[in-house]
Design an enzyme around this catalytic site. Structure first.
Site, PDB file in Angstrom:
ATOM      1  N   SER A  23       8.638 -18.148  -0.575  1.00  0.00           N
ATOM      2  CA  SER A  23       7.773 -17.108  -0.010  1.00  0.00           C
ATOM      3  C   SER A  23       7.208 -17.520   1.345  1.00  0.00           C
ATOM      4  CB  SER A  23       6.623 -16.796  -0.976  1.00  0.00           C
ATOM      5  OG  SER A  23       5.955 -17.983  -1.350  1.00  0.00           O
ATOM      6  N   ASN A 110      -1.162 -21.801  -9.275  1.00  0.00           N
ATOM      7  CA  ASN A 110      -1.535 -20.476  -9.774  1.00  0.00           C
ATOM      8  C   ASN A 110      -2.972 -20.104  -9.395  1.00  0.00           C
ATOM      9  OD1 ASN A 110       0.986 -20.619 -10.822  1.00  0.00           O
ATOM     10  ND2 ASN A 110       0.363 -20.763 -12.973  1.00  0.00           N
ATOM     11  N   THR A 155      -9.342  28.654   5.573  1.00  0.00           N
ATOM     12  CA  THR A 155      -8.899  28.325   4.220  1.00  0.00           C
ATOM     13  C   THR A 155      -7.502  28.917   4.146  1.00  0.00           C
ATOM     14  OG1 THR A 155      -9.691  30.357   3.198  1.00  0.00           O
ATOM     15  CG2 THR A 155     -11.241  28.532   3.262  1.00  0.00           C
ATOM     16  N   SER A 277       9.652  14.056  26.380  1.00  0.00           N
ATOM     17  CA  SER A 277      10.963  14.200  25.773  1.00  0.00           C
ATOM     18  C   SER A 277      12.013  13.694  26.752  1.00  0.00           C
ATOM     19  CB  SER A 277      11.213  15.671  25.445  1.00  0.00           C
ATOM     20  OG  SER A 277      12.594  15.924  25.364  1.00  0.00           O
ATOM     21  N   ASN A 285       4.289  15.491  23.704  1.00  0.00           N
ATOM     22  CA  ASN A 285       4.253  15.444  22.237  1.00  0.00           C
ATOM     23  C   ASN A 285       3.120  14.564  21.696  1.00  0.00           C
ATOM     24  OD1 ASN A 285       6.591  17.033  22.127  1.00  0.00           O
ATOM     25  ND2 ASN A 285       7.889  15.213  22.301  1.00  0.00           N
ATOM     26  N   GLU A 290       1.450  11.958  15.030  1.00  0.00           N
ATOM     27  CA  GLU A 290       2.584  12.089  14.109  1.00  0.00           C
ATOM     28  C   GLU A 290       2.919  10.758  13.434  1.00  0.00           C
ATOM     29  OE1 GLU A 290       5.937  14.700  15.678  1.00  0.00           O
ATOM     30  OE2 GLU A 290       4.629  14.526  17.408  1.00  0.00           O
ATOM     31  N   GLN A 322       4.280 -13.001  -6.942  1.00  0.00           N
ATOM     32  CA  GLN A 322       4.515 -13.402  -5.542  1.00  0.00           C
ATOM     33  C   GLN A 322       4.833 -12.173  -4.682  1.00  0.00           C
ATOM     34  OE1 GLN A 322       6.493 -17.178  -4.513  1.00  0.00           O
ATOM     35  NE2 GLN A 322       8.232 -15.948  -3.896  1.00  0.00           N
ATOM     36  N   LYS A 325       2.340 -10.018  -2.042  1.00  0.00           N
ATOM     37  CA  LYS A 325       1.957 -10.309  -0.656  1.00  0.00           C
ATOM     38  C   LYS A 325       2.581  -9.378   0.378  1.00  0.00           C
ATOM     39  CE  LYS A 325       1.028 -14.785  -2.190  1.00  0.00           C
ATOM     40  NZ  LYS A 325       1.624 -14.319  -3.477  1.00  0.00           N
TER      41      LYS A 325
HETATM   42  N1  ARG Z   1       4.222 -18.632  -4.065  1.00  0.00           N
HETATM   43  C1  ARG Z   1       3.616 -18.372  -5.338  1.00  0.00           C
HETATM   44  C2  ARG Z   1       3.005 -16.963  -5.284  1.00  0.00           C
HETATM   45  O1  ARG Z   1       2.881 -16.439  -4.249  1.00  0.00           O
HETATM   46  C3  ARG Z   1       2.590 -19.373  -5.629  1.00  0.00           C
HETATM   47  C4  ARG Z   1       2.348 -19.661  -7.086  1.00  0.00           C
HETATM   48  C5  ARG Z   1       3.532 -20.203  -7.727  1.00  0.00           C
HETATM   49  N2  ARG Z   1       3.258 -20.778  -8.970  1.00  0.00           N
HETATM   50  C6  ARG Z   1       4.248 -21.174  -9.751  1.00  0.00           C
HETATM   51  N3  ARG Z   1       3.935 -21.723 -10.842  1.00  0.00           N
HETATM   52  N4  ARG Z   1       5.481 -20.953  -9.434  1.00  0.00           N
HETATM   53  O2  ARG Z   1       2.661 -16.376  -6.261  1.00  0.00           O
END
Ligand code: ARG
Length: 457
Positions: A23, A110, A155, A277, A285, A290, A322, A325
């Site tokens: 990630s 975690n 209305t 345009s 425009n 928009e 994950q 995000k």
């Molecule tokens: N990159 C993970 C997330 O965004 C972090 C936590 C991962 N924990 C694990 N036990 N794999 O959620």
């Protein structure tokens, strides 16, 4: 590269899995929160005698240096270090060896990721609250200048009754005021500190959770470790609040687009907030409005994505999470991009009072007031309604308006009508007699504006 968790594995991860699992592409943006959280955790570990104080100090100092290096583009994050949490930890260990390996005592990724996302979103929420407030101020300025700018209210998108532009834009003020309140409310649930939840079942180390919470600006600590690592309500809640903001932006945009059309011509966007345009030389425009309207879709999509991602998850942490995000980051980025440009477009827009007034004069917007006039002269409202209905039909036939009928013509419809009617049904009277709280009368609107100008959030 050897994984921080590699002990029980005899094979390296497939590179496809590394790419899939990682990630870092999108969570690197939380580096500052990750480092601040780790510094607070390390300091607390030292104070509690869980790790030597000198080690804690070295960790805090080195993390500070890593932060500076990241900011000076001196750090390269690695895909196979998976995420921002393990990237920072890997760099720390590469710099101070065994001491760095003590940082993760009594902590899991975690609860670490739960902490980081809360801290990151808290900052974004505050920025967005401020932007919403600035937008409200722009609206307030337009309202103050247009307390007596009469326009038709609608209305069913059919002309209904005369109002003022101040009254109309202040309806949006109400929406953005609620948005501000919603954000402050969301912050209460977001600003709770999860560290100490461990992987899912807390920890045996005597962590001082309150110390960490206070150090990091949290209002309190989570009370259940399973929930502490798996709660993403605040992410969904923020996504909803952002969606609601975008609904308001989108409705406002829709009106501005209509109002900019030749058919309405109520407003004209500044050249700096319009586009042309490539083929039709005459075009101007309202692209900003928009796009703002169009971008609402991706924010609603994030909300749906988040809710769907969470709905089947067993306790406690699951890797699915994950996925929170990219969704919330995109929603936040979008709203942060839309609000300032939308505000600028509004504040530079030219209001065509003449066109608004002409608009209010057509479409029999004072018909209700003619009926009310007859009621004041003693006629029951239903009968008055019917009389005015006939007057309107007559005017349509003659291609005229009620105010333009002669006294003789008026009397044909009701003997109760007298000379005072012309004053009573003028658009200015129609608007200013609606003095009821919430109504468009100039003096009422002025009071509302005055009251809102004193408000803090
Ligand atoms: N990159 C993970 C997330 O965004 C972090 C936590 C991962 N924990 C694990 N036990 N794999 O959620």
């Amino acid at each position: 590269m050897a994984k921080l968790w590699g002990g029980r594995f005899s094979k390296a991860t497939d590179t496809l899995v590394d790419d899939f699992n990682s990630s870092i592409r999108f969570d690197a943006r939380m580096y500052a929160q990750d480092i601040l959280g780790s510094q607070a955790h390390a300091e607390m570990l030292g104070r509690q005698g869980i790790i030597p104080k000198a080690d804690a100090e070295l960790i805090v100092k080195t993390l500070g240096e890593i932060k500076a290096d990241i900011e000076n583009n001196k750090v390269e994050f690695l895909i196979d270090a998976e995420d921002i949490h393990m990237n920072v930890e890997t760099i720390l260990i590469s710099r101070i060896g065994d001491v760095g390996k003590r940082l993760h005592t009594g902590r899991s990724r975690n609860d670490q990721v739960a902490l980081d996302i809360r801290m990151y979103l808290r900052e974004e929420l505050d920025t967005i609250s401020q932007m919403v407030k600035e937008l409200r101020l722009v609206i307030l300025e337009i309202a103050k200048k247009n307390l007596s700018t009469i326009m038709p209210g609608y209305t069913h998108l059919q002309k209904a009754q005369p109002i003022t532009l101040a009254h109309h834009v202040m309806a949006y003020y109400e929406m953005f005021r609620r948005d501000g309140q919603r954000l402050s409310d969301c912050r209460k649930r977001l600003n709770v500190m999860p560290l100490g939840s461990g992987a899912l079942a807390g920890t045996t180390y005597p962590l001082d959770r309150e110390f960490v919470a206070e150090k990091l600006g949290f209002d309190g600590i989570t009370q259940n470790s399973l929930d502490g690592v798996s709660d993403r309500d605040f992410v969904c809640e923020l996504a909803f609040d952002l969606s609601q903001i975008m609904v308001h932006i989108s409705r406002f945009s829709e009106e501005l687009i209509l109002w900019s059309s030749h058919e309405f011509s109520f407003v004209e966007m500044d050249d700096a907030y319009s586009t042309g345009s490539s083929i039709m030389p005459q075009k101007k425009n309202p692209d900003v409005a928009e796009l703002a309207r169009g971008k609402s879709g991706r924010v609603f999509g994030s909300l749906m994505g988040l809710l769907t991602m969470m709905k089947g998850l067993p306790l406690a942490y699951n890797k699915d999470m994950q996925e929170d995000k990219e969704q919330i980051f995109d929603a936040v980025d979008t709203v942060k991009m839309v609000l300032p440009v939308f505000g600028k477009m509004l504040s530079t827009m030219r209001v065509r009072e003449d066109k608004m007034l002409t608009g209010a004069k057509g479409g029999f917007t004072n018909a209700t007031d003619v009926a009310d006039y007859l009621v004041k002269k003693g006629l029951p409202f239903r009968d008055a309604h019917a009389v005015v209905g006939r007057m309107v039909a007559y005017c349509i036939e003659k291609d005229t308006v009620i105010d333009a009928l002669s006294m003789e013509e008026m009397k044909e419809f009701s003997e109760l009508i007298a000379e005072d009617i012309y004053d009573e049904i003028s658009l200015t009277t129609c608007v200013n007699q609606r003095k009821i709280i919430g109504g468009p009368a100039m003096e009422t609107m002025r009071q509302v504006i005055e009251q809102y100008e004193k408000e803090e959030y």
